[in-house]
Write a protein that holds these residues in place. Structure first.
Motif, PDB file in Angstrom:
ATOM      1  N   VAL A 117       0.849  -1.186   0.000  1.00  0.00           N
ATOM      2  CA  VAL A 117       0.000   0.000   0.000  1.00  0.00           C
ATOM      3  C   VAL A 117       0.888   1.241   0.000  1.00  0.00           C
ATOM      4  O   VAL A 117       1.786   1.373   0.838  1.00  0.00           O
ATOM      5  N   THR A 118       0.644   2.152  -0.939  1.00  0.00           N
ATOM      6  CA  THR A 118       1.376   3.411  -1.030  1.00  0.00           C
ATOM      7  C   THR A 118       0.400   4.564  -0.820  1.00  0.00           C
ATOM      8  O   THR A 118      -0.665   4.610  -1.451  1.00  0.00           O
ATOM      9  N   ILE A 119       0.768   5.496   0.067  1.00  0.00           N
ATOM     10  CA  ILE A 119      -0.077   6.649   0.375  1.00  0.00           C
ATOM     11  C   ILE A 119       0.536   7.885  -0.269  1.00  0.00           C
ATOM     12  O   ILE A 119       1.678   8.247   0.030  1.00  0.00           O
ATOM     13  N   LEU A 120      -0.197   8.523  -1.161  1.00  0.00           N
ATOM     14  CA  LEU A 120       0.247   9.740  -1.834  1.00  0.00           C
ATOM     15  C   LEU A 120      -0.444  10.919  -1.172  1.00  0.00           C
ATOM     16  O   LEU A 120      -1.657  11.109  -1.339  1.00  0.00           O
ATOM     17  N   ALA A 121       0.322  11.706  -0.395  1.00  0.00           N
ATOM     18  CA  ALA A 121      -0.273  12.773   0.399  1.00  0.00           C
ATOM     19  C   ALA A 121       0.433  14.092   0.158  1.00  0.00           C
ATOM     20  O   ALA A 121       1.618  14.134  -0.192  1.00  0.00           O
ATOM     21  N   THR A 122      -0.298  15.183   0.337  1.00  0.00           N
ATOM     22  CA  THR A 122       0.264  16.528   0.308  1.00  0.00           C
ATOM     23  C   THR A 122      -0.165  17.239   1.578  1.00  0.00           C
ATOM     24  O   THR A 122      -1.302  17.096   2.033  1.00  0.00           O
ATOM     25  N   GLY A 123       0.756  17.974   2.164  1.00  0.00           N
ATOM     26  CA  GLY A 123       0.485  18.695   3.392  1.00  0.00           C
ATOM     27  C   GLY A 123       1.771  19.287   3.928  1.00  0.00           C
ATOM     28  O   GLY A 123       2.842  19.146   3.312  1.00  0.00           O
ATOM     29  N   VAL A 124       1.695  19.940   5.062  1.00  0.00           N
ATOM     30  CA  VAL A 124       2.872  20.564   5.652  1.00  0.00           C
ATOM     31  C   VAL A 124       3.795  19.476   6.172  1.00  0.00           C
ATOM     32  O   VAL A 124       3.428  18.716   7.070  1.00  0.00           O
ATOM     33  N   PRO A 125       4.988  19.340   5.610  1.00  0.00           N
ATOM     34  CA  PRO A 125       5.898  18.283   6.078  1.00  0.00           C
ATOM     35  C   PRO A 125       6.476  18.646   7.447  1.00  0.00           C
ATOM     36  O   PRO A 125       6.441  19.820   7.856  1.00  0.00           O
ATOM     37  N   ALA A 126       6.960  17.601   8.200  1.00  0.00           N
ATOM     38  CA  ALA A 126       7.078  16.242   7.729  1.00  0.00           C
ATOM     39  C   ALA A 126       5.793  15.476   8.035  1.00  0.00           C
ATOM     40  O   ALA A 126       5.195  15.639   9.094  1.00  0.00           O
ATOM     41  N   LEU A 127       5.391  14.604   7.083  1.00  0.00           N
ATOM     42  CA  LEU A 127       4.181  13.826   7.248  1.00  0.00           C
ATOM     43  C   LEU A 127       4.510  12.483   7.882  1.00  0.00           C
ATOM     44  O   LEU A 127       5.588  11.928   7.672  1.00  0.00           O
ATOM     45  N   THR A 128       3.570  11.958   8.653  1.00  0.00           N
ATOM     46  CA  THR A 128       3.686  10.609   9.174  1.00  0.00           C
ATOM     47  C   THR A 128       2.479   9.809   8.716  1.00  0.00           C
ATOM     48  O   THR A 128       1.393  10.359   8.480  1.00  0.00           O
ATOM     49  N   TYR A 129       2.670   8.481   8.608  1.00  0.00           N
ATOM     50  CA  TYR A 129       1.649   7.613   8.029  1.00  0.00           C
ATOM     51  C   TYR A 129       1.391   6.447   8.986  1.00  0.00           C
ATOM     52  O   TYR A 129       2.307   5.905   9.598  1.00  0.00           O
ATOM     53  N   GLN A 130       0.116   6.071   9.074  1.00  0.00           N
ATOM     54  CA  GLN A 130      -0.256   5.008   9.994  1.00  0.00           C
ATOM     55  C   GLN A 130      -1.383   4.188   9.389  1.00  0.00           C
ATOM     56  O   GLN A 130      -2.313   4.731   8.780  1.00  0.00           O
ATOM     57  N   ILE A 131      -1.299   2.879   9.549  1.00  0.00           N
ATOM     58  CA  ILE A 131      -2.368   1.971   9.136  1.00  0.00           C
ATOM     59  C   ILE A 131      -2.872   1.234  10.377  1.00  0.00           C
ATOM     60  O   ILE A 131      -2.083   0.604  11.102  1.00  0.00           O
ATOM     61  N   ASP A 132      -4.165   1.334  10.633  1.00  0.00           N
ATOM     62  CA  ASP A 132      -4.804   0.684  11.781  1.00  0.00           C
ATOM     63  C   ASP A 132      -4.038   1.030  13.056  1.00  0.00           C
ATOM     64  O   ASP A 132      -3.824   2.196  13.342  1.00  0.00           O
ATOM     65  N   ASN A 133      -3.622   0.006  13.798  1.00  0.00           N
ATOM     66  CA  ASN A 133      -2.929   0.237  15.059  1.00  0.00           C
ATOM     67  C   ASN A 133      -1.412   0.101  14.939  1.00  0.00           C
ATOM     68  O   ASN A 133      -0.717   0.051  15.957  1.00  0.00           O
ATOM     69  N   LEU A 134      -0.913   0.040  13.715  1.00  0.00           N
ATOM     70  CA  LEU A 134       0.537  -0.010  13.528  1.00  0.00           C
ATOM     71  C   LEU A 134       1.147   1.328  13.935  1.00  0.00           C
ATOM     72  O   LEU A 134       0.489   2.370  13.897  1.00  0.00           O
ATOM     73  N   ALA A 135       2.409   1.307  14.315  1.00  0.00           N
ATOM     74  CA  ALA A 135       3.081   2.541  14.726  1.00  0.00           C
ATOM     75  C   ALA A 135       3.207   3.497  13.539  1.00  0.00           C
ATOM     76  O   ALA A 135       3.454   3.062  12.411  1.00  0.00           O
ATOM     77  N   PRO A 136       3.021   4.804  13.763  1.00  0.00           N
ATOM     78  CA  PRO A 136       3.234   5.773  12.669  1.00  0.00           C
ATOM     79  C   PRO A 136       4.661   5.687  12.151  1.00  0.00           C
ATOM     80  O   PRO A 136       5.600   5.396  12.900  1.00  0.00           O
ATOM     81  N   GLN A 137       4.809   5.945  10.859  1.00  0.00           N
ATOM     82  CA  GLN A 137       6.132   5.866  10.240  1.00  0.00           C
ATOM     83  C   GLN A 137       6.299   7.008   9.239  1.00  0.00           C
ATOM     84  O   GLN A 137       5.333   7.531   8.702  1.00  0.00           O
ATOM     85  N   PRO A 138       7.584   7.397   8.975  1.00  0.00           N
ATOM     86  CA  PRO A 138       7.813   8.467   7.994  1.00  0.00           C
ATOM     87  C   PRO A 138       7.645   8.005   6.552  1.00  0.00           C
ATOM     88  O   PRO A 138       7.400   8.820   5.674  1.00  0.00           O
ATOM     89  N   SER A 139       7.793   6.722   6.296  1.00  0.00           N
ATOM     90  CA  SER A 139       7.640   6.206   4.935  1.00  0.00           C
ATOM     91  C   SER A 139       6.172   6.102   4.567  1.00  0.00           C
ATOM     92  O   SER A 139       5.325   5.731   5.400  1.00  0.00           O
ATOM     93  N   ASN A 140       5.868   6.408   3.314  1.00  0.00           N
ATOM     94  CA  ASN A 140       4.485   6.342   2.848  1.00  0.00           C
ATOM     95  C   ASN A 140       4.139   4.999   2.216  1.00  0.00           C
ATOM     96  O   ASN A 140       3.081   4.857   1.599  1.00  0.00           O
ATOM     97  N   VAL A 141       5.018   4.005   2.358  1.00  0.00           N
ATOM     98  CA  VAL A 141       4.793   2.690   1.766  1.00  0.00           C
ATOM     99  C   VAL A 141       4.700   1.648   2.876  1.00  0.00           C
ATOM    100  O   VAL A 141       5.540   1.608   3.777  1.00  0.00           O
ATOM    101  N   PHE A 142       3.667   0.804   2.802  1.00  0.00           N
ATOM    102  CA  PHE A 142       3.484  -0.291   3.747  1.00  0.00           C
ATOM    103  C   PHE A 142       3.490  -1.604   2.980  1.00  0.00           C
ATOM    104  O   PHE A 142       2.864  -1.712   1.916  1.00  0.00           O
ATOM    105  N   TYR A 143       4.166  -2.593   3.528  1.00  0.00           N
ATOM    106  CA  TYR A 143       4.292  -3.888   2.868  1.00  0.00           C
ATOM    107  C   TYR A 143       3.579  -4.973   3.694  1.00  0.00           C
ATOM    108  O   TYR A 143       3.390  -4.838   4.903  1.00  0.00           O
ATOM    109  N   ASN A 144       3.214  -6.043   2.997  1.00  0.00           N
ATOM    110  CA  ASN A 144       2.630  -7.226   3.642  1.00  0.00           C
ATOM    111  C   ASN A 144       1.379  -6.877   4.460  1.00  0.00           C
ATOM    112  O   ASN A 144       1.187  -7.372   5.579  1.00  0.00           O
ATOM    113  N   ILE A 145       0.533  -6.014   3.894  1.00  0.00           N
ATOM    114  CA  ILE A 145      -0.711  -5.645   4.546  1.00  0.00           C
ATOM    115  C   ILE A 145      -1.775  -6.699   4.228  1.00  0.00           C
ATOM    116  O   ILE A 145      -1.947  -7.101   3.073  1.00  0.00           O
ATOM    117  N   SER A 146      -2.457  -7.148   5.234  1.00  0.00           N
ATOM    118  CA  SER A 146      -3.474  -8.186   5.034  1.00  0.00           C
ATOM    119  C   SER A 146      -4.617  -7.631   4.171  1.00  0.00           C
ATOM    120  O   SER A 146      -4.920  -6.432   4.191  1.00  0.00           O
TER     121      SER A 146
END
Length: 417
Positions: A209-238
């Motif tokens: 899963v890749t998240i393409l976002a625009t906003g005031v950097p730096a952006l953080t990304y989170q899926i469900d209850n996973l820890a937020p991360q600086p990368s906008n790409v998540f691997y091995n998502i169910s």
């Protein structure tokens, strides 16, 4: 007479070497960072003479010590000398020669160095959450000295710097002069961006899963209850529905609910379709394949559906109960007699327990065996017309066998028991 002769010899051969001084190195900045610059070597003439009378001595410059010692091949234009490329530091030799006694000389040396200018990124932007900008965040390199100016003319003249760059309240653009520890500098524009809204969209391929976002950097990304991360790409998502959050540096949060589905199945690109073949004869990589007559998946088709040239069929795969998007499959025509007379392959026994035999009308180069997910399970070089493949290491199931011959490629489906 002997005494006079002796005195004459002493006066001719016993002169003292000129008492010269070692000059400073010449250093310049490389504005375009090509490692090459022009030097005026004569800037060191007065320094090398020390207290010697300039009218009584000649000064020449050389690229080698040998040249300075022999006086051969001096630098022709020392006022406009270009250093040797790809050399961090180059040594220049100076010969100071007494005009009346040319053999009376001294050799000194100094270095010429070209230091790189700071390399600044393109399109520098500084963002603000409430109209107040911290300009010092524009450049990440901590070894640089940063000075900010409201106008380009001020920056070039190095006057009227912005006094409090950590809390600047202007708008539009400002200018920054960056100076390295070597004293080289570069100036560029900074765009000031205030009130930037946060938005995001999702692109997925299978379980990535890749998240393409625009906003005031730096952006953080989170899926469900996973820890937020600086990368906008998540691997091995169910597969299934997930909640995705994007947070900007102003504390704004953008929430998306997204359904992650398996990637569409992919057919084997090098396969022959003849008239009368059905959808079941199509070699396609995926799990629990379902064919449809339409892209929306509302008209299911039986695997025994006979393939019609020019008609598009749609295949999906289902993993963990989630059905993928459809893959469009069509053939423009069927293989003719010439194609069927080429090298053909036969695999037996099928189903197979351990040893699979593959025979060809002419010859076999390689055999590759894939599972239905498209993963390579086994490969074997052959270079004969018959191949015996040991399948004892493979789990029971359906496999696709890709056989490469001398003049064609063919895919076969086998069952390992």
């Amino acid at each position: 007479m002997k005494k006079i002769l002796l005195l004459l010899l002493v006066s001719t051969l016993g002169y003292a070497q000129p008492q010269t001084a070692t000059p400073d190195d010449l250093v310049t900045c490389d504005d375009n960072n090509d490692g090459v610059a022009t030097f005026d070597l004569t800037m060191n003439e007065m320094q090398v003479l020390g207290g010697l009378n300039p009218a009584e001595y000649s000064i020449t410059f050389y690229e080698t010590l040998e040249g300075a010692t022999t006086g051969e091949s001096p630098i022709e234009f020392p006022q406009n000398y270009t250093n040797l490329a790809n050399v961090d530091s180059q040594t220049i030799f100076i010969r100071v020669e007494e005009n009346n006694v040319p053999d009376n000389f001294s050799v000194e040396s100094f270095a010429i160095m070209v230091n790189p200018a700071p390399v600044l990124p393109d399109n520098i932007m500084v963002y603000s959450c409430g109209g107040v900008f911290d300009l010092t965040t524009a450049i990440e390199e901590t070894s640089y000295t940063l000075v900010f100016y409201a106008t380009l003319s001020d920056a070039l003249a190095q006057v009227n710097p912005i006094v409090q760059p950590e809390s600047y309240t202007g708008e539009g653009s400002i200018y920054i002069t960056v100076t390295s520890i070597d004293g080289c500098n570069a100036t560029t524009e900074i765009q000031l961006v205030s009130g930037m809204s946060l938005s995001a969209e999702i692109v997925s391929e299978g379980d990535t899963v890749t998240i393409l976002a625009t906003g005031v950097p730096a952006l953080t990304y989170q899926i469900d209850n996973l820890a937020p991360q600086p990368s906008n790409v998540f691997y091995n998502i169910s597969y299934g529905e997930h909640t995705i959050r994007v947070t900007d540096s102003c504390g704004n949060i953008y929430v998306i609910t997204y359904l992650v589905l398996p990637a569409a199945p992919a057919p084997e690109p090098d396969q022959t379709v003849v008239e009368g073949d059905t959808l079941a004869d199509v070699i396609i990589y995926g799990a629990d394949i379902q064919w449809y007559a339409d892209a929306e998946g509302t008209i299911p088709l039986s695997p025994e559906t006979v393939i019609v040239a020019g008609v598009t069929y749609y295949a999906t795969q289902t993993i963990d109960g989630y059905e993928s998007a459809a893959y469009p499959y069509a053939v423009s025509g069927f293989a003719g007699i010439d194609n069927l007379n080429k090298n053909t392959f036969t695999a037996y026994p099928n189903p197979v327990t351990d040893i699979l035999t593959i025979s060809a009308t002419t010859g076999i180069d390689t055999v590759e065996i894939y599972n239905l997910l498209g993963e390579l399970s086994l490969t074997q070089q052959v270079s004969e017309s018959t191949a015996r493949i040991n399948l004892q290491g493979l789990k029971n199931g359906i496999y696709l066998v890709k056989v490469t011959g001398y003049d064609n490629i063919q895919s076969l489906k086998i069952i390992k028991m």
